[in-house]
Design a protein around this motif. Structure first.
Motif, PDB file in Angstrom:
ATOM      1  N   TYR A 119      32.786 -34.904 -34.064  1.00 23.91           N
ATOM      2  CA  TYR A 119      32.912 -33.616 -33.413  1.00 23.91           C
ATOM      3  C   TYR A 119      33.128 -32.407 -34.455  1.00 23.91           C
ATOM      4  O   TYR A 119      33.669 -32.865 -35.529  1.00 23.91           O
ATOM      5  CB  TYR A 119      34.156 -33.729 -32.368  1.00 23.91           C
ATOM      6  CG  TYR A 119      35.578 -33.808 -32.894  1.00 23.91           C
ATOM      7  CD1 TYR A 119      36.386 -32.790 -32.839  1.00 23.91           C
ATOM      8  CD2 TYR A 119      35.893 -35.058 -33.496  1.00 23.91           C
ATOM      9  CE1 TYR A 119      37.556 -33.177 -33.539  1.00 23.91           C
ATOM     10  CE2 TYR A 119      37.219 -35.151 -34.042  1.00 23.91           C
ATOM     11  CZ  TYR A 119      38.253 -34.105 -34.073  1.00 23.91           C
ATOM     12  OH  TYR A 119      39.381 -34.425 -34.556  1.00 23.91           O
ATOM     13  N   TYR A 155      28.669 -31.285 -25.167  1.00 22.89           N
ATOM     14  CA  TYR A 155      28.357 -32.574 -25.679  1.00 22.89           C
ATOM     15  C   TYR A 155      26.776 -32.617 -25.645  1.00 22.89           C
ATOM     16  O   TYR A 155      26.111 -32.116 -24.935  1.00 22.89           O
ATOM     17  CB  TYR A 155      28.695 -33.777 -24.468  1.00 22.89           C
ATOM     18  CG  TYR A 155      28.559 -35.041 -25.174  1.00 22.89           C
ATOM     19  CD1 TYR A 155      29.297 -35.768 -25.994  1.00 22.89           C
ATOM     20  CD2 TYR A 155      27.327 -35.557 -24.535  1.00 22.89           C
ATOM     21  CE1 TYR A 155      28.758 -37.091 -26.247  1.00 22.89           C
ATOM     22  CE2 TYR A 155      26.865 -36.918 -24.940  1.00 22.89           C
ATOM     23  CZ  TYR A 155      27.670 -37.423 -26.071  1.00 22.89           C
ATOM     24  OH  TYR A 155      27.201 -38.718 -26.461  1.00 22.89           O
ATOM     25  N   TYR A 156      26.556 -33.404 -26.817  1.00 24.80           N
ATOM     26  CA  TYR A 156      24.988 -33.355 -26.992  1.00 24.80           C
ATOM     27  C   TYR A 156      24.489 -34.810 -26.712  1.00 24.80           C
ATOM     28  O   TYR A 156      24.883 -35.855 -27.582  1.00 24.80           O
ATOM     29  CB  TYR A 156      24.618 -32.907 -28.466  1.00 24.80           C
ATOM     30  CG  TYR A 156      23.171 -32.394 -28.648  1.00 24.80           C
ATOM     31  CD1 TYR A 156      22.596 -31.397 -28.020  1.00 24.80           C
ATOM     32  CD2 TYR A 156      22.193 -33.414 -29.264  1.00 24.80           C
ATOM     33  CE1 TYR A 156      21.423 -30.994 -28.529  1.00 24.80           C
ATOM     34  CE2 TYR A 156      20.920 -32.925 -29.968  1.00 24.80           C
ATOM     35  CZ  TYR A 156      20.578 -31.665 -29.391  1.00 24.80           C
ATOM     36  OH  TYR A 156      19.172 -31.256 -29.481  1.00 24.80           O
ATOM     37  N   THR A 157      23.360 -35.198 -25.990  1.00 23.64           N
ATOM     38  CA  THR A 157      23.224 -36.425 -25.534  1.00 23.64           C
ATOM     39  C   THR A 157      22.076 -37.180 -26.540  1.00 23.64           C
ATOM     40  O   THR A 157      22.167 -38.395 -26.919  1.00 23.64           O
ATOM     41  CB  THR A 157      22.496 -36.602 -24.160  1.00 23.64           C
ATOM     42  OG1 THR A 157      21.177 -35.931 -24.122  1.00 23.64           O
ATOM     43  CG2 THR A 157      23.352 -36.168 -23.144  1.00 23.64           C
ATOM     44  N   ASN A 158      21.297 -36.309 -27.223  1.00 20.92           N
ATOM     45  CA  ASN A 158      20.457 -36.731 -28.024  1.00 20.92           C
ATOM     46  C   ASN A 158      19.249 -37.807 -27.194  1.00 20.92           C
ATOM     47  O   ASN A 158      18.881 -38.629 -27.810  1.00 20.92           O
ATOM     48  CB  ASN A 158      20.904 -37.506 -29.347  1.00 20.92           C
ATOM     49  CG  ASN A 158      20.609 -36.624 -30.635  1.00 20.92           C
ATOM     50  OD1 ASN A 158      19.718 -36.093 -30.882  1.00 20.92           O
ATOM     51  ND2 ASN A 158      21.970 -36.508 -31.247  1.00 20.92           N
ATOM     52  N   ALA A 191      26.817 -30.880 -20.867  1.00 25.16           N
ATOM     53  CA  ALA A 191      25.750 -31.368 -22.003  1.00 25.16           C
ATOM     54  C   ALA A 191      24.577 -30.173 -22.183  1.00 25.16           C
ATOM     55  O   ALA A 191      24.778 -29.370 -21.500  1.00 25.16           O
ATOM     56  CB  ALA A 191      25.040 -32.771 -21.499  1.00 25.16           C
ATOM     57  N   THR A 224      16.013 -32.224 -26.883  1.00 24.44           N
ATOM     58  CA  THR A 224      17.087 -32.784 -27.842  1.00 24.44           C
ATOM     59  C   THR A 224      16.204 -33.024 -29.274  1.00 24.44           C
ATOM     60  O   THR A 224      15.270 -33.735 -29.293  1.00 24.44           O
ATOM     61  CB  THR A 224      17.831 -33.686 -27.524  1.00 24.44           C
ATOM     62  OG1 THR A 224      17.215 -34.916 -27.214  1.00 24.44           O
ATOM     63  CG2 THR A 224      18.876 -33.299 -26.351  1.00 24.44           C
ATOM     64  N   TRP A 273      17.482 -34.884 -32.736  1.00 22.46           N
ATOM     65  CA  TRP A 273      18.505 -35.828 -33.689  1.00 22.46           C
ATOM     66  C   TRP A 273      18.570 -35.004 -34.759  1.00 22.46           C
ATOM     67  O   TRP A 273      19.811 -34.624 -35.302  1.00 22.46           O
ATOM     68  CB  TRP A 273      17.963 -37.143 -33.861  1.00 22.46           C
ATOM     69  CG  TRP A 273      18.857 -37.844 -35.134  1.00 22.46           C
ATOM     70  CD1 TRP A 273      18.066 -38.389 -36.021  1.00 22.46           C
ATOM     71  CD2 TRP A 273      20.129 -37.977 -35.147  1.00 22.46           C
ATOM     72  NE1 TRP A 273      19.123 -38.850 -36.999  1.00 22.46           N
ATOM     73  CE2 TRP A 273      20.450 -38.665 -36.501  1.00 22.46           C
ATOM     74  CE3 TRP A 273      21.382 -37.794 -34.465  1.00 22.46           C
ATOM     75  CZ2 TRP A 273      21.509 -39.050 -36.899  1.00 22.46           C
ATOM     76  CZ3 TRP A 273      22.610 -38.043 -34.964  1.00 22.46           C
ATOM     77  CH2 TRP A 273      22.615 -38.683 -36.119  1.00 22.46           C
ATOM     78  N   SER A 275      20.315 -31.628 -34.641  1.00 25.85           N
ATOM     79  CA  SER A 275      21.659 -31.928 -34.197  1.00 25.85           C
ATOM     80  C   SER A 275      22.685 -31.788 -35.100  1.00 25.85           C
ATOM     81  O   SER A 275      23.645 -31.496 -35.003  1.00 25.85           O
ATOM     82  CB  SER A 275      21.759 -32.872 -33.247  1.00 25.85           C
ATOM     83  OG  SER A 275      21.803 -34.249 -33.521  1.00 25.85           O
ATOM     84  N   THR A 299      30.182 -31.872 -29.853  1.00 23.87           N
ATOM     85  CA  THR A 299      30.469 -33.429 -29.731  1.00 23.87           C
ATOM     86  C   THR A 299      29.315 -34.337 -29.731  1.00 23.87           C
ATOM     87  O   THR A 299      28.271 -33.833 -29.079  1.00 23.87           O
ATOM     88  CB  THR A 299      31.453 -33.690 -28.740  1.00 23.87           C
ATOM     89  OG1 THR A 299      32.458 -32.823 -28.509  1.00 23.87           O
ATOM     90  CG2 THR A 299      32.348 -35.113 -28.921  1.00 23.87           C
ATOM     91  N   GLN A 300      29.327 -35.461 -30.128  1.00 22.17           N
ATOM     92  CA  GLN A 300      28.360 -36.379 -29.939  1.00 22.17           C
ATOM     93  C   GLN A 300      28.941 -37.850 -30.199  1.00 22.17           C
ATOM     94  O   GLN A 300      30.031 -37.978 -31.256  1.00 22.17           O
ATOM     95  CB  GLN A 300      27.076 -36.321 -31.175  1.00 22.17           C
ATOM     96  CG  GLN A 300      26.269 -35.278 -30.780  1.00 22.17           C
ATOM     97  CD  GLN A 300      25.219 -35.144 -31.798  1.00 22.17           C
ATOM     98  OE1 GLN A 300      24.196 -36.124 -31.729  1.00 22.17           O
ATOM     99  NE2 GLN A 300      24.771 -34.237 -32.641  1.00 22.17           N
ATOM    100  N   TRP A 301      28.543 -38.810 -29.238  1.00 17.93           N
ATOM    101  CA  TRP A 301      29.209 -40.238 -29.283  1.00 17.93           C
ATOM    102  C   TRP A 301      28.165 -41.093 -30.375  1.00 17.93           C
ATOM    103  O   TRP A 301      26.733 -41.139 -30.025  1.00 17.93           O
ATOM    104  CB  TRP A 301      29.133 -40.800 -27.958  1.00 17.93           C
ATOM    105  CG  TRP A 301      29.694 -42.065 -28.116  1.00 17.93           C
ATOM    106  CD1 TRP A 301      28.593 -43.512 -27.795  1.00 17.93           C
ATOM    107  CD2 TRP A 301      30.684 -42.805 -28.391  1.00 17.93           C
ATOM    108  NE1 TRP A 301      29.337 -44.609 -28.057  1.00 17.93           N
ATOM    109  CE2 TRP A 301      30.740 -44.267 -28.275  1.00 17.93           C
ATOM    110  CE3 TRP A 301      31.932 -42.332 -28.433  1.00 17.93           C
ATOM    111  CZ2 TRP A 301      31.708 -45.252 -28.407  1.00 17.93           C
ATOM    112  CZ3 TRP A 301      33.029 -43.268 -28.695  1.00 17.93           C
ATOM    113  CH2 TRP A 301      33.039 -44.577 -28.398  1.00 17.93           C
TER     114      TRP A 301
END
Length: 438
Positions: A156, A192-195, A250, A257, A259, A262, A273-275
């Motif tokens: 993050y 939040y960004y899911t990619n 998101a 998206t 990667w 990002s 934020t990304q997980w």
């Protein structure tokens, strides 16, 4: 491919993407790759297979090889970087020609490791020095060793979170959602960004397993229980992902998206934020430097759940390196694995957790130490069974498909309810438990 591909060994890896690899086995089954007694006498040319195309292309792997040759001057190391590592190695393993050193693909059944890989020694001995030995142990012998350990978490932008008025890590999914809403309201960042389009980042959500309830037996729970029962770790994680998307926290169109893009977007504060995992931090810090931003803005936080007031995070191996059981240069191949694990500095270069038990944690986890985050390792005894259940259920806990469907459900591109969706996954899984291996 310049990402950590999987922590999936913790639950049997990504076998669901591939099937039917049988290999040749042969008279070398069960062979050992013994540690060299005299580095000066070890010789031969070895081929090392890797998914790190970026490190081969930029010369980093050659620099490792040059350092290796200062200890093993008579060993020549050649690298083969494979873009689609799992699929390409699967095909090659139907022959004896799959390199001298390779990372163990998820397609290989754990019980079949002795057919394909030379033993590195007994678990009783290696576990004194190394982490993660249980993930590749068959019949008391270890068949692979990861050069790094990783833990999942949220990468993050600390500056953006602070701008939104958030000064501490959220401790529950509800707090996390509230924080993302504050980011949306008070900053210009995508919370939040899911990619979604890259697909593989969605599989990282499986690695909440163990962290939610601080359970070292979480893999066994997958083998024996319903991963989507009320309160179960995967249900908690999948529900949070659904809620993030469903509540408009998101990106607007997940299908667009990117990667690589990002990284710079998060570094610049356009994404909050990304997980992902610890492995990603150095890449985002590099992106920050290239974008003229402060790399110290890149933070890392645990999943928003606590047990008795303490965060927990699962530590697991990255790909495990192994020696091809058919290699004519097993001693040289073993020398490379030992040196790369112990001496190369690959763990430090990637801000990763060392597989050496006596090594300190990387600086990226200093905030975890300060916050008292408990690091746990999962018992992988039931890993092979989980892999089989996953394959027979066709759920794919380490494939992107079901979470892409989950995201589509959350954004209204797919009909149905969250409960029905997760309950259906649980039904398929528990039915497969009854038939797996029969």
């Amino acid at each position: 491919m310049n990402r950590r591909t999987t922590l999936a060994t913790a639950v049997g890896a990504a076998a669901l993407l591939l099937a039917g690899c049988t290999g040749t086995g042969g008279s070398t089954k069960g062979a050992d790759a013994k540690a060299p007694a005299d580095p000066a006498k070890v010789s031969g040319t070895i081929t090392v297979l890797t998914q790190r195309t970026d490190l081969v292309q930029d010369g980093t792997m050659d620099r490792y090889a040059a350092a290796f040759n200062r200890t093993y001057p008579k060993v020549k190391v050649k690298f083969q970087a494979l873009t689609n590592y799992e699929a390409e190695v699967k095909i090659r393993m139907n022959t004896e020609n799959y390199g001298d050193v390779l990372m163990i693909p998820g397609v290989i059944k754990k019980s079949d490791y002795p057919k394909f890989f030379a033993s590195l020694g007994t678990r009783a001995e290696r576990s004194k020095k190394y982490r993660f030995t249980g993930f590749t142990t068959v019949g008391g012998k270890v068949y692979g060793q990861s050069p790094i350990g990783v833990t999942p978490g949220f990468v993050y932008n600390k500056r953006v979170w602070k701008q939104a008025g958030i000064t501490r890590w959220p401790t529950t999914p509800a707090e996390f959602l509230a924080d993302l809403k504050a980011i949306k309201q008070k900053t210009g960042a995508v919370p939040y960004y899911t990619n979604f389009a890259a697909q593989w980042p969605l599989t990282s959500w499986t690695f909440v397993n163990g962290s939610v309830h601080c359970d070292t037996g979480a893999t066994t729970e997958l083998a024996e229980g319903n991963p989507w029962a009320q309160g179960a770790d995967l249900r908690v994680g999948d529900t949070l992902l659904y809620d993030i998307v469903h509540q408009g926290l998101a990106e607007n169109d997940p299908t667009t998206t990117n990667w690589e893009a990002s990284k710079a977007q998060l570094a610049k504060g356009k994404i909050a934020t990304q997980w992902l995992g610890t492995w990603a931090v150095i890449q985002f810090q590099d992106a920050a430097r290239k974008a003229g931003q402060n790399p110290d803005d890149i933070g890392f936080m645990p999943f928003p759940a606590q047990v008795d007031g303490t965060f927990c995070a699962v530590v697991g191996p990255d790909y495990n390196q192994a020696v091809n059981v058919h290699s004519p240069h097993k001693e040289a191949a073993r020398a490379w694995i030992d040196w790369f694990t112990d001496k190369s500095g690959y763990d430090k270069d990637n801000l990763a957790i060392s597989p050496l038990k006596d090594a300190p944690l990387p600086t990226v986890l200093k905030p975890y130490e300060d916050a008292g985050v408990k690091l746990i390792e999962l018992d992988d005894t039931a890993g092979a069974k989980v892999k089989l259940i996953d394959s027979e259920s066709e759920v794919g806990i380490n494939a992107p498909d079901y979470r892409q469907k989950l995201v589509d459900l959350a954004r209204g591109a797919r009909k149905g309810s969250l409960d029905d969706f997760l309950n259906d996954l649980g039904k398929k899984w528990t039915e497969a438990q009854r038939t797996a291996g029969s």
